[in-house]
Design a protein around this motif. Structure first.
Motif, PDB file in Angstrom:
ATOM      1  N   LEU B  37      55.469  29.920  41.822  1.00 32.40           N
ATOM      2  CA  LEU B  37      55.045  30.590  40.743  1.00 32.40           C
ATOM      3  C   LEU B  37      55.782  30.406  39.422  1.00 32.40           C
ATOM      4  CD1 LEU B  37      53.244  34.016  41.935  1.00 32.40           C
ATOM      5  CD2 LEU B  37      52.278  31.904  41.188  1.00 32.40           C
ATOM      6  N   PRO B 139      33.052  36.128  35.829  1.00 35.00           N
ATOM      7  CA  PRO B 139      34.190  36.784  35.587  1.00 35.00           C
ATOM      8  C   PRO B 139      34.836  37.096  37.182  1.00 35.00           C
ATOM      9  CG  PRO B 139      32.494  38.000  34.755  1.00 35.00           C
ATOM     10  CD  PRO B 139      32.001  36.892  35.415  1.00 35.00           C
ATOM     11  N   ASP B 140      34.223  36.945  38.086  1.00 32.36           N
ATOM     12  CA  ASP B 140      34.727  37.111  39.415  1.00 32.36           C
ATOM     13  C   ASP B 140      35.524  35.911  39.947  1.00 32.36           C
ATOM     14  OD1 ASP B 140      34.201  39.697  39.659  1.00 32.36           O
ATOM     15  OD2 ASP B 140      32.117  39.103  40.771  1.00 32.36           O
ATOM     16  N   ARG B 146      40.718  22.615  48.415  1.00 35.85           N
ATOM     17  CA  ARG B 146      42.309  22.278  48.809  1.00 35.85           C
ATOM     18  C   ARG B 146      42.400  20.651  48.046  1.00 35.85           C
ATOM     19  NH1 ARG B 146      45.071  26.409  49.289  1.00 35.85           N
ATOM     20  NH2 ARG B 146      44.516  27.672  51.224  1.00 35.85           N
ATOM     21  N   LEU B 226      48.277  25.724  39.866  1.00 37.39           N
ATOM     22  CA  LEU B 226      48.146  27.054  40.338  1.00 37.39           C
ATOM     23  C   LEU B 226      46.889  27.254  40.992  1.00 37.39           C
ATOM     24  CD1 LEU B 226      49.511  29.858  40.045  1.00 37.39           C
ATOM     25  CD2 LEU B 226      47.762  30.389  38.311  1.00 37.39           C
ATOM     26  N   MET B 229      47.139  25.836  44.265  1.00 40.16           N
ATOM     27  CA  MET B 229      47.940  26.462  45.042  1.00 40.16           C
ATOM     28  C   MET B 229      47.393  27.800  45.559  1.00 40.16           C
ATOM     29  SD  MET B 229      51.758  27.363  43.783  1.00 40.16           S
ATOM     30  CE  MET B 229      51.857  28.914  43.199  1.00 40.16           C
ATOM     31  N   ASN B 230      46.524  28.397  44.746  1.00 38.33           N
ATOM     32  CA  ASN B 230      45.786  29.705  45.217  1.00 38.33           C
ATOM     33  C   ASN B 230      44.620  29.641  45.923  1.00 38.33           C
ATOM     34  OD1 ASN B 230      47.841  31.162  43.875  1.00 38.33           O
ATOM     35  ND2 ASN B 230      46.430  31.926  42.257  1.00 38.33           N
ATOM     36  N   GLY B 231      43.909  28.377  45.775  1.00 40.14           N
ATOM     37  CA  GLY B 231      42.616  28.113  46.427  1.00 40.14           C
ATOM     38  C   GLY B 231      41.611  28.807  45.677  1.00 40.14           C
ATOM     39  N   PHE B 232      41.894  29.390  44.599  1.00 38.71           N
ATOM     40  CA  PHE B 232      40.899  30.435  43.761  1.00 38.71           C
ATOM     41  C   PHE B 232      41.407  30.525  42.385  1.00 38.71           C
ATOM     42  CE2 PHE B 232      39.657  34.694  42.522  1.00 38.71           C
ATOM     43  CZ  PHE B 232      38.313  34.533  42.890  1.00 38.71           C
ATOM     44  N   ASN B 234      40.402  32.664  38.654  1.00 39.65           N
ATOM     45  CA  ASN B 234      39.259  33.418  37.786  1.00 39.65           C
ATOM     46  C   ASN B 234      39.773  33.444  36.400  1.00 39.65           C
ATOM     47  OD1 ASN B 234      41.309  35.335  37.217  1.00 39.65           O
ATOM     48  ND2 ASN B 234      40.415  37.102  38.539  1.00 39.65           N
ATOM     49  N   ASP B 236      41.059  35.408  34.225  1.00 39.73           N
ATOM     50  CA  ASP B 236      42.184  36.051  33.852  1.00 39.73           C
ATOM     51  C   ASP B 236      43.253  34.951  33.132  1.00 39.73           C
ATOM     52  OD1 ASP B 236      41.004  38.388  34.337  1.00 39.73           O
ATOM     53  OD2 ASP B 236      42.043  38.832  35.954  1.00 39.73           O
ATOM     54  N   GLN B 237      43.250  33.821  34.173  1.00 44.30           N
ATOM     55  CA  GLN B 237      44.373  32.879  34.057  1.00 44.30           C
ATOM     56  C   GLN B 237      44.271  32.173  32.379  1.00 44.30           C
ATOM     57  OE1 GLN B 237      46.917  32.435  35.565  1.00 44.30           O
ATOM     58  NE2 GLN B 237      46.388  34.011  36.886  1.00 44.30           N
TER      59      GLN B 237
END
Lengths: 388, 315
Positions: B37, B139-140, B146, B226, B229-232, B234, B236-237
């Motif tokens: 990170l 938003p979710d 991958r 990122l 790396m997170n596989g997800f 939302n 916020d980023q």
């Protein structure tokens, strides 16, 4: 205390807590992890969850613990940030070596953490609302709160009883509103509902009369449903009354199921119906109700310990913790895989959210009876008698 | 010139050694995750530092490009069938084009006006991402497939540590080199005095735009990394708070100092993790540390400390 001594005190306290957590690493404890949004925009979810978990873990330990071991609770605060939640989840798995996890206040943080627990094969009981947490079913992921899909179904069930089929939707564009709107649109045909108007508003809008006027002027409108969360629905409710629409039945969602909604909407809230958990009307439930005992006990314990009104969110944490603890008791083990199998076998668990019957294909285990249809009368919640 | 080359080489060498040696002291994958990170945040911050520290322009909406990179690798493979590695490039190109088109008009603004314009850009993009739920999951957020490279499935904190570490090395190398090119010197001239730069023949508008595009591409690639790396991912980023976090990293580490951006990222990413032992005092202490370091190290951590050492060495 001068600032220097304050700092010293805090450092000492910090050092002490480090020491304590190392001291507790002995064999007679079992670690349960949690990542909650105790601060930040979702703190109204995370804070009661945090307090509930701490309070009940202390109670369980005072009563001798579980499977012969005391529970050590490791809680991290993600501040509502999915990326941070993911990091803390990794920390729980890799560093703290927890055997199970109860947490994830929001759908966003939960979805970010799921891959970590799935990879590590550690059971994760989520406290988030949306249905995608458990659909599709993931082997190690469970959840306790009702889904927005169930809320739609409960509302439509009530509408069907009243022979109302042409409905208008006004939904928030936030996560909660958008997700619930999508579910309502999806299940509407199953109940013979026809959506004749579909409007939305931003979560921070201060006036929704334009959207409501459009809905009001839609031909054939019989009822209005407002999937929304926070202060938006309170404004919608006020505007609804201002536009003289009170003769059209109005439904809110479980997202407004807190006393502050009635306070904010005031007299305009009269006659509004909404689906909500039994916890909200514990004292109004008939004695024969199986949930009566659990919800009144939890409400009393929470309110006396925190001096704050009970919320359904803390109740979700209560349910998650006890589903886990009972699974650990049945497994009589602290092995993650065995605990997972026992969580999946949960049957007839009476929680604050409803009666939980899990299975390999259902990692939520609640049916529509978990929701009660309420109507706001005289500034308070009232149970709508089934059949009316 | 030789000394300068040497200094650049030394910076890179030290960074490479740090990246190589850290895993030897890491007790678990959790530390790999935190370090990854740091590398990702540092990469985005270095790009922003080229814009803010070197060219002297502000951007309060930089997370938008981070978000574009992240969502490119989420949406590309899921909805459009673009291979994941190609989606990184698509994101970078999209960010560059957007930065170019938007940068042309808004970089004519100065000071507060530029800050507001970039802020608006950031908010707009974050809004689009959280509203277009058919594409972005709303938003979710949405899951990210991958990354696979030549049949190799890149996953796990330990793997990503090396991938992000390599990206950071490349990013640092380019930024250090850029500083010594005519473009880099033009940026410096802009930073010191726009009027003077114009007088000596620097094409002010063009170089501002260049810096903006470079910064956007850095952020976009960091965002892609990122997301994989997170596989997800939302919204916020891509949001305002993340933009502020990036600016904080740059200012805390030291405006114009490449190493500063890495140090700033390290501080801002690891502090919240280290401070969890203080429970409810966590946020208080985080704020306090940032305030105190800004008071006592006004030019940022790295420039202030290296200045201090230089003065010590002379006296």
């Amino acid at each position: 205390m001068t600032s220097k001594t304050t700092l010293k005190f805090m450092l000492a306290a910090g050092a002490l807590s480090v020491g304590m957590s190392h001291g507790a690493l002995a064999q007679d404890t079992v670690k349960i992890g949690s990542v909650l949004s105790a601060t930040g925009p979702a703190s109204f979810l995370g804070e009661p969850e945090d307090k509930t978990l701490r309070m009940y873990v202390d109670k369980i330990n005072a009563a001798g613990g579980v499977a012969g071991k005391k529970i050590e609770l490791v809680i991290y605060d993600d501040g509502g940030d999915a990326n941070k939640a993911r990091t803390f989840a990794t920390r729980l798995v890799e560093d703290d070596k927890v055997v199970a996890m109860v947490g994830g206040s929001t759908t966003g943080t939960t979805m970010a953490m799921i891959p970590v627990f799935e990879d590590a094969k550690i059971p994760f009981i989520s406290l988030a609302g949306a249905i995608e947490v458990i659909d599709p079913v993931r082997k190690f992921v469970f959840k306790t709160p009702h889904t927005d899909k169930m809320a739609c179904e409960k509302i439509f069930e009530d509408l069907k009883k009243r022979n109302l089929t042409k409905i208008g939707l006004i939904s928030g564009t936030d996560g909660f509103g958008a997700s619930m709107r999508a579910q309502c649109v999806k299940v509407a045909p199953n109940y013979g509902m026809e959506i004749v108007a579909d409007e939305n508003y931003g979560p921070r809008d201060s006036d929704m009369t334009a959207q409501l006027t459009k809905i009001k002027n839609t031909a054939g409108l019989q009822a209005v449903v407002n999937p929304g969360f926070g202060q938006g629905p309170a404004i919608v409710t006020r505007n609804y009354a201002q536009l003289g629409m009170s003769n059209v039945p109005f439904y809110q969602s479980h997202g407004v199921a807190s006393k502050s909604f009635i306070d904010l909407a005031g007299a305009a809230a009269e006659g509004v119906r909404l689906p909500a958990a039994a916890l909200l009307v514990g004292d109004k439930l008939p004695e024969s109700d199986p949930q009566k005992k659990v919800v009144t006990e939890y409400k009393q314990a929470y309110e006396s310990a925190t001096k704050q009104p009970v919320s359904t969110f803390g109740g979700h944490a209560y349910d998650g913790l006890f589903i886990l603890v009972e699974a650990m008791k049945r497994a009589n083990s602290t092995d993650s895989a065995k605990i997972r199998d026992e969580i999946e076998k949960t049957k007839g668990f009476v929680g604050t959210g409803g009666i939980v019957n899990m299975s390999a294909t259902d990692h939520l285990g609640l049916d529509l009876s978990a929701f009660r249809m309420l109507e706001i009368k005289g500034g308070d919640w009232n149970l709508v008698a089934s059949g009316s | 010139m030789g000394a300068l080359l040497n200094q650049r080489f030394m910076t890179l060498a030290v960074l490479a050694v740090v990246i190589a040696v850290l895993p030897l002291v890491f007790p678990s994958s959790y530390y790999f995750r935190v370090a990854s990170l740091v590398w990702v945040s540092a990469l985005a911050a270095i790009g922003l530092n080229i814009l803010m520290g070197q060219a002297g322009q502000v951007s309060l909406g930089h997370a938008a490009f981070f978000g574009i990179g992240a969502y490119a690798v989420a949406i590309g493979p899921t909805h459009l069938g673009i291979p994941p590695w190609a989606a990184i490039l698509v994101g970078a190109v999209l960010s560059a084009v957007l930065a170019y088109l938007v940068g042309r008009p808004i970089l004519r603004l100065k000071g507060h006006y530029l800050a507001i314009a970039t802020l608006g850009l950031g908010v707009l993009i974050a809004l689009v991402i959280s509203t277009e739920s058919g594409w972005t999951g709303g938003p979710d957020g949405m899951p990210v497939e991958r990354l696979t490279l030549f049949g190799w499935r890149v996953s796990g904190s330990n793997t990503w540590y090396w991938v992000t570490g390599a990206l950071l090395l490349i990013g640092t190398w380019i930024a250090l080199n850029l500083d010594e090119t005519p473009t880099g010197r033009a940026f410096r001239a802009l930073h010191d005095s726009e009027v003077a730069a114009q007088v000596v023949g620097v094409d002010v508008a063009r170089f501002k735009l260049q810096a903006f595009v470079i910064a956007a591409v850095y952020a976009s690639i960091a965002g892609s990394a990122l997301a994989f790396m997170n596989g997800f991912i939302n919204p916020d980023q891509a949001g305002f708070l993340h933009s502020v976090e990036l600016v904080t990293i740059v200012v805390l580490g030291g405006l114009g100092s490449i190493v500063g951006s890495i140090v700033g990222a390290a501080v801002l990413v690891t502090l919240p993790q280290a401070l969890t032992i203080f429970h409810e005092y966590e946020h208080l202490l985080l704020g306090l540390i940032i305030i105190v370091s800004m008071i006592f190290m006004r030019n940022g951590i790295v420039p202030s400390l290296s200045g201090l050492f230089l003065r010590r060495a002379r006296s």
